[in-house]
Design an enzyme around this catalytic site. Structure first.
Site, PDB file in Angstrom:
ATOM      1  CE  LYS A 153      14.161 -10.945 -10.055  1.00 34.59           C
ATOM      2  NZ  LYS A 153      14.806 -10.919  -8.802  1.00 34.59           N
TER       3      LYS A 153
ATOM      4  NE  ARG B 229       4.900   1.466  -0.976  1.00 35.53           N
ATOM      5  CZ  ARG B 229       5.679   1.542   0.089  1.00 35.53           C
ATOM      6  NH1 ARG B 229       6.823   2.185   0.017  1.00 35.53           N
ATOM      7  NH2 ARG B 229       5.337   0.966   1.213  1.00 35.53           N
TER       8      ARG B 229
ATOM      9  CD  GLU C 182      10.483 -11.632  -8.289  1.00 35.51           C
ATOM     10  OE1 GLU C 182      10.299 -11.022  -7.243  1.00 35.51           O
ATOM     11  OE2 GLU C 182      11.553 -11.535  -8.931  1.00 35.51           O
TER      12      GLU C 182
ATOM     13  CD  GLU D 178      17.379 -13.161  -7.720  1.00 39.61           C
ATOM     14  OE1 GLU D 178      16.794 -13.666  -6.744  1.00 39.61           O
ATOM     15  OE2 GLU D 178      17.046 -12.064  -8.210  1.00 39.61           O
TER      16      GLU D 178
ATOM     17  CG  HIS E 156      18.245 -37.433  -5.391  1.00 43.63           C
ATOM     18  ND1 HIS E 156      18.408 -38.749  -5.044  1.00 43.63           N
ATOM     19  CD2 HIS E 156      19.487 -36.901  -5.471  1.00 43.63           C
ATOM     20  CE1 HIS E 156      19.714 -39.002  -4.898  1.00 43.63           C
ATOM     21  NE2 HIS E 156      20.378 -37.895  -5.153  1.00 43.63           N
TER      22      HIS E 156
ATOM     23  CD1 TRP F 142      -0.184  -5.686  -3.537  1.00 40.40           C
ATOM     24  CD2 TRP F 142      -0.234  -6.610  -1.496  1.00 40.40           C
ATOM     25  NE1 TRP F 142       0.327  -6.953  -3.643  1.00 40.40           N
ATOM     26  CE2 TRP F 142       0.308  -7.550  -2.403  1.00 40.40           C
ATOM     27  CE3 TRP F 142      -0.361  -6.980  -0.162  1.00 40.40           C
ATOM     28  CZ2 TRP F 142       0.717  -8.817  -2.021  1.00 40.40           C
ATOM     29  CZ3 TRP F 142       0.051  -8.251   0.228  1.00 40.40           C
ATOM     30  CH2 TRP F 142       0.584  -9.145  -0.706  1.00 40.40           C
TER      31      TRP F 142
ATOM     32  CE  LYS G  30      12.121  -2.710  -5.597  1.00 38.45           C
ATOM     33  NZ  LYS G  30      12.837  -3.825  -6.233  1.00 38.45           N
TER      34      LYS G  30
ATOM     35  CG  ASN H 280       0.559   2.146   3.704  1.00 42.28           C
ATOM     36  OD1 ASN H 280      -0.498   2.278   3.113  1.00 42.28           O
ATOM     37  ND2 ASN H 280       1.715   2.617   3.251  1.00 42.28           N
ATOM     38  N   GLY H 281      -0.426  -1.364   6.363  1.00 42.30           N
ATOM     39  CA  GLY H 281      -0.092  -2.297   7.444  1.00 42.30           C
ATOM     40  C   GLY H 281      -1.260  -3.218   7.747  1.00 42.30           C
TER      41      GLY H 281
ATOM     42  CB  CYS I  59      -0.868   0.036   1.246  1.00 48.91           C
ATOM     43  SG  CYS I  59      -1.877  -1.419   1.452  1.00 48.91           S
TER      44      CYS I  59
END
Ligand code: G6P
Length: 610
Positions: free
Chosen positions: A487, A27, A490, A483, A506, A75, A605, A99-100, A2
């Protein structure tokens, strides 16, 4: 996550607030809203699902006037993304953005319902609005009402509130989520992120934990959690550093990938001599602390966690210090044993990730030698609360998918590894020299890696109709495969899993067929022969191999093996170097898929809630 922006001014602020919201889009959010009053206390509120532009078009059409207002990008946490759940929320005279997360919202909600409050949304935020309204009705002072309600809230919050009949002031409070006040001339602003205000002012005041501020167009009064009037320092921003334009690039992510040589250079500058890592760059006490370290506990989330995993290989092989790496959300909820003389190290781009911050706060209560953070945001909570701080100088990162923040974390970690190894006398001058030379050479090598952009763009076509993919690596390149997979997931929404190549047989080998691209990071190092066997295992099962290697390895292309062969680099810096083609691959696949590269769906973000 948010975003908040608010203003108290003599001019109309709708456009200012909407531009601020646009600056916060990076964000991550799913809906947006704005509430404004003019000098005669005429009030309007608009909320829209989807992009800020939809809200902006609406506000423009209605020609909304007024100099006092609050705006928000939401968000979703409690309640689906919808117009009703979007902020600002109202309770009689109170308009509020938040926010939160309010953890005890259910109990508070039940209590408020008993008092006769009707809820219009499923959010935890609406609870705060009604709670403040109830107090406001009793005391008649909005500030007092906020002060009385704050101790009843459990969780994290940044809130901004105003009385819709009084355009003279707004009130902001923080606990767990950042709030910054922007100082103008005869007008003042509030935001959750300085970036939202950079078009308005260069002067900022950062609220501290527990602060409540009353803000008019001329004055800012800040009270701490004890209710005392306090002064918070006014800081000037550096306009050059804060610049956030895409320039000639199509996306921020692309720009940030290409900025890496400069970001790496900025991160090493002044911290490396020709032959040595300068230990005092980690702080004046660093040498004495480092010499005592017997263990390192790294805690981080997302991409930063992958940087930590890479560093584990370096810590144990180069500085000969044992190292554990853990995801912050796991670390904070398990019983852990702090080994003697352990350095507690957090890694974070934003310095505001809720779980990482909570882990640090927990660590401070335990018996760690020292807490340290490697972070990209100088004014973040993590930086403020750690004993030792090492800033990466990546510059502001806007793309949700982290790129330059990751490579600068890695270079910072390699410097830290070297310094600790040296101070513990585990690492000799010759090894230090070879690391330092490799670090100095790295920005130029990254420039070379970036010239493979076009070749990687062609290669990305192999992912056009694919649903799944595997990424393999060994040693310190295994976390780089993790990573790389992160990427791709995402920003292209293709399922990507990373495996240590030795684990292939395995389980994941069962997935390999002609529909499964298998990306292997295969530079020339001690593990290459082992990796070659793993590559053969995939080849024998008809898998579609894509190798990222260097020119010294002499892999042969064929119709099932595509190869990108980069110039050879010292294996110490290979994890950082091979990250770059992986970022380009994810970027080009996302372009082909037509996704929102800079703001991928459902992601944020800075994850400021747990
Ligand atoms: C979010 C971001 C990731 C980031 C992670 C940790 O998920 O989208 O890019 O790696 O948070 O963030 P931090 O700021 O702590 O590095």
């Amino acid at each position: 996550m948010c975003g908040i922006i608010a203003a108290v001014a003599k001019r109309d602020v709708a456009d200012i607030l909407l531009e601020g919201l646009q600056r916060l889009e990076y964000r991550g959010y799913d809906s947006a809203g704005i509430a404004i009053i003019d000098s005669e206390a005429n009030f309007t509120r608009h909320r829209r699902l989807g992009k800020v532009q939809i809200l902006a078009d609406d506000v423009k059409e209605q020609n909304i006037k007024g100099g006092t207002g609050i705006a928000h990008t939401r968000w979703a946490t409690h309640g689906v993304p919808s117009e009703n759940n979007a902020h600002p929320h109202l309770s009689r005279q109170i308009a509020l953005v938040h926010n939160g997360i309010i953890e005890n919202h259910q109990a508070l909600r039940e209590d408020l319902i008993k008092k006769g409050y009707l809820f219009e949304s499923e959010t935890d935020t609406e609870v705060i609005a009604h709670l403040i309204d109830a107090e406001f009705e009793r005391s008649g002072s909005l500030f007092d009402a906020v002060q009385t309600c704050i101790p009843k809230l459990k969780g994290s919050y940044a809130i901004v509130i105003f009385d819709i009949t009084d355009p003279s002031r707004i009130i902001a409070a923080r606990s767990g989520s950042p709030i910054v006040v922007g100082l103008g001339n005869g007008e003042n602003f509030v935001a959750s992120d300085q970036l939202a205000l950079l078009h308005l002012t260069q002067r900022f005041m950062f609220l501290e934990e527990g602060d409540i501020a009353e803000i008019t167009d001329k004055e800012i009064h800040v009270f701490n959690n004890l209710g005392d009037l306090v002064q918070r320092e006014i800081q000037e921003s550096n306009p050059e550093q804060d610049i956030c334009e895409k320039g000639p690039f199509r996306h921020f992510m692309q720009k940030e990938i290409f900025e890496q040589p400069k970001a790496l250079l900025n991160t090493i500058q002044g911290r490396l001599s020709e032959t040595q890592v300068i230990t005092p760059s980690f702080g004046t006490d660093a040498a004495s602390i480092f010499s005592k370290i017997e263990h390192i506990q790294i805690v981080a989330c997302g991409t930063s966690y992958n940087a930590g995993l890479t560093a584990k290989y370096w810590f144990e092989s180069l500085s000969r210090v044992s190292c554990d790496v853990e995801i912050a959300s796991e670390f904070r909820y398990r019983h852990f044993i702090a080994r003697p003389n352990t350095l507690f190290l957090t890694l974070s781009q934003s310095g505001e990730t809720a779980d990482t911050l909570a882990a640090l706060r927990l660590a401070k209560e335990k018996d760690f030698l020292c807490t340290m953070s490697i972070c990209n945001v100088a004014r973040s909570s993590l930086v403020r609360e750690s004993d030792i701080v090492f800033l990466t100088h990546a510059g502001r990162e806007i793309g949700v998918a982290s790129t330059k923040a990751f490579t600068t974390q890695l270079i910072a970690l390699l410097m830290l590894v070297t310094s600790i190894g040296k101070e513990k006398k585990h690492l000799d001058d010759k090894t230090e020299l070879s690391i330092v030379q490799a670090l100095h050479a790295l920005p130029q090598h990254i420039e070379e890696a970036l010239t493979f952009d076009k070749e990687i763009e062609k290669l990305a076509k192999n992912f056009t109709n694919k649903q799944h993919s595997l990424f393999l690596g060994r040693g310190a390149l295994y976390p780089i495969a993790m990573e790389a997979a992160l990427k791709l997931k995402e920003i292209s929404y293709i399922h990507a899993e990373a495996y240590a190549a030795g684990e292939l047989k395995h389980g994941p080998l069962a997935l390999v067929d002609a529909q499964m691209p298998v990306v292997v990071i295969a530079p020339n190092n001690d593990l290459l022969d082992k990796l070659k066997s793993n590559i053969e295992e995939v080849r024998a099962r008809g898998g579609e191999l894509i190798l990222f290697t260097d020119k010294t390895t002499a892999f042969q292309k064929d119709k099932n093996i595509k190869i990108i062969a980069l110039p050879y680099v010292n294996e110490l810096i290979a994890p950082i170097y091979f990250t770059v083609p992986m970022q380009l691959l994810a970027y080009h696949v996302a372009l082909i898929k037509g996704t929102d590269v800079d703001q991928p769906r459902n992601l944020a973000k800075a994850v400021t809630v747990e």
